[in-house]
Scaffold this active site. Structure first.
Site: not given
Ligand code: XMP
Length: 516
Positions: A55, A82-83, A169, A227, A372
């Site tokens: 974040g 991370c955060y 990450h 989609d 996708k």
């Protein structure tokens, strides 16, 4: 259905859905919840593990997003990213410092503790993606350092409490061994079985739609693309004839698309479709407009007007319309959201921004968390034909964002012809399904040419073909010379109005896929 679930708590990272995606790729179900979700709600999923996302905030910010610290005591394994690592450190008595300099980009991480379950099977040094300001400077009691870069902490763990955390990450493409780390967490640590399938997604989504809609009436704006087709079939599966699909000819579709899409979806998928030819209205709106965002807004505005009219008409016939289905995908969501940060609005996609406020209809977006390739997988599972699923994405504003400068009926007709040639040649070279998008762009640049004995003075077409995973980044495709040659020869010889063809060799970033 007893589904093994990984609960992901989102602290506002642009990468949160990527975590979910990495998990789904392993046939494990995950649910993304806002970090503020009450503990009871999290528990209701009976998660087999919890992931705390990254974040943009600092844990010391006055408005720092916070989860109920009870998530660290649910008795299931926790992975902080991370955060998430800062949150764990801060709440369990460690210290987090504001680093003097933001660390952003590639880094090498040395794994200090190769025994820890999270790093099982990884080499001593791994390449990772870092993106943070703060860093943990003092570990909470019972935690050990498991990984570090040459100058900072990169991983901590308290295996007794079953808490692991990393500063980098693992979910992003730039951490090549990230999927291994995530697999270690979900399989090795949480004990996931990996038996969740597209069929589960369909089953739960269909049930949720049925419950939400009840006896209401639903309309769906079809674009003919993957989609909206998949979204419509999902909703059709849930509520059958309570769904009416609307397919609008906005005057900037590809050649013959208005007819072929209707034939395809009615015959192959059995959907109830109303075809509305509004091309004149749209082209009138576009007359004299050269600014890309204005084009999008005009088309978006007209779309809303047409929808309103059709919905009103259908409502009269069916006794009311309450919902609108949209095939919004995750990349559309983050590119359209106006949050500050790297994912701030780049182009306003009319099929997301602005629509709900203006319309009196509520939205159903069953594909909102998906990418996708995942949508294709869901479509395949529902038996949608490969030629519908294999269709390359086509933007809502259609050829309008591929005609640089003013959109006129003449220019649309010229581009339709050129576009048809590009697609046909790429298909006949067997490349269509390997390319994310391939198309022609009409440039308002005229140049001199010679045709037989005649001097010509006509437009330029740019050919664009890109590889991409999700449209968020893209690489230009090195089309074989003979394919380029055939495309160029055919366009110049067959399309009146174009006498020059160029090839676009720009990747995204720094370019975008569309020219406008
Ligand atoms: P860009 O040009 O932003 O495109 O790199 C990324 C992907 O999004 C599509 N695109 C749009 N789709 N409405 C849409 O529905 C739009 O306004 C729009 N603009 C771009 C583009 O075709 C590519 O797949």
């Amino acid at each position: 259905m007893d589904t093994q679930t990984i609960a992901i708590l989102d602290f506002g990272s642009q990468y949160t859905q990527l975590i979910a995606r990495r998990i789904r790729e392993q046939n494990v179900f995950s649910v993304v919840l806002p970090c503020t979700a009450p503990l009871e709600e999290i528990k209701a999923y009976k998660p087999i593990g919890v992931i705390l996302s990254g974040g943009p905030s600092s844990v010391y910010d006055a408005d720092a997003p916070a989860a109920d610290p009870g998530v660290l005591k649910l008795g299931v394994p926790v992975l902080g990213i991370c955060y998430g690592l800062h949150f764990i450190t801060h709440h369990l008595g460690g210290k987090v410092l504001s680093a003097p300099k933001r660390e952003y980009g590639h880094a090498d991480v040395h794994i200090k503790d190769r025994e820890t379950a999270l790093f099982k099977g990884l080499p001593e040094t791994i390449q990772v993606w870092m993106s943070h300001g703060d860093e943990a400077s003092e570990l909470p009691a019972g935690f050990k350092l498991t990984a570090a870069t040459s100058n900072a902490l990169a991983g901590i763990a308290n295996e007794e409490r079953r808490i692991w955390a990393v500063q980098f990450h693992p979910e992003v493409h730039h951490t090549p061994l990230g999927p291994e780390l995530i697999k270690n967490f979900i399989f090795g640590i949480c004990g996931a079985k990996g038996d969740w399938t597209a069929a589960h997604f369909i089953e739960t989504t269909v049930a949720a739609i049925r419950e939400k809609v009840g006896k209401g009436h639903v309309i769906c704006g079809l674009s003919g693309g993957v989609d909206s087709s998949v979204a419509a079939v999902l909703v059709h599966k849930a509520i059958g004839d309570q769904l009416t699909c609307i397919f609008v000819n906005n005057g900037v579709l590809r050649k013959n698309e208005f007819e072929s899409v209707q034939r395809n979806l009615r015959d192959k998928l059995g959907l109830k479709i109303v075809g509305v030819d509004s091309s004149e209205r749209f082209l009138k709106q576009l007359a004299g407009v050269t600014d890309p965002e204005t084009k999008r807004k005009r088309i978006g505005g007209e779309f809303i007007a047409v929808f309103d009219e059709e919905a009103t008409r259908i409502a009269k016939e069916s006794g009311g319309v309450d919902w609108l289905v949209q095939g919004t995908l995750y990349p559309d969501v983050i590119e359209s959201s106006s949050v500050k940060g790297p994912s701030q609005t780049i182009k306003s996609h009319h099929n997301v921004g602005g629509l709900p406020e203006k319309m009196k209809l509520k939205l159903i977006e069953p594909l909102r968390d998906l990418f996708k390739d995942e949508v294709r997988r869901i479509g395949r599972e529902m038996g949608i034909a490969e030629d519908v699923l294999g269709r390359q994405p086509f933007p809502g504003p259609g050829l309008a964002v591929r005609i640089v400068g003013e959109v006129t009926p003449e220019r649309v007709a010229i581009l339709q012809e050129a576009d048809e040639i590009v697609i046909a040649e790429i298909k006949s070279a067997g490349l269509y399904n390997q390319i994310w998008q391939s198309f022609a762009v009409l440039l308002p640049v005229k140049s001199v040419g010679v045709m037989g004995d005649q001097r010509t003075y006509a437009y330029t077409a740019a050919v664009r073909a890109v590889h991409s995973e999700d449209g968020m980044t893209a690489d230009w495709t090195p089309l074989p010379y003979d394919v380029l040659k055939r495309i160029s020869n055919r366009i110049v010889n067959e399309v009146r109005g174009i006498n020059r063809v160029v090839y676009d060799i720009t990747s995204k970033p720094p370019g975008t896929i569309e020219w406008e």
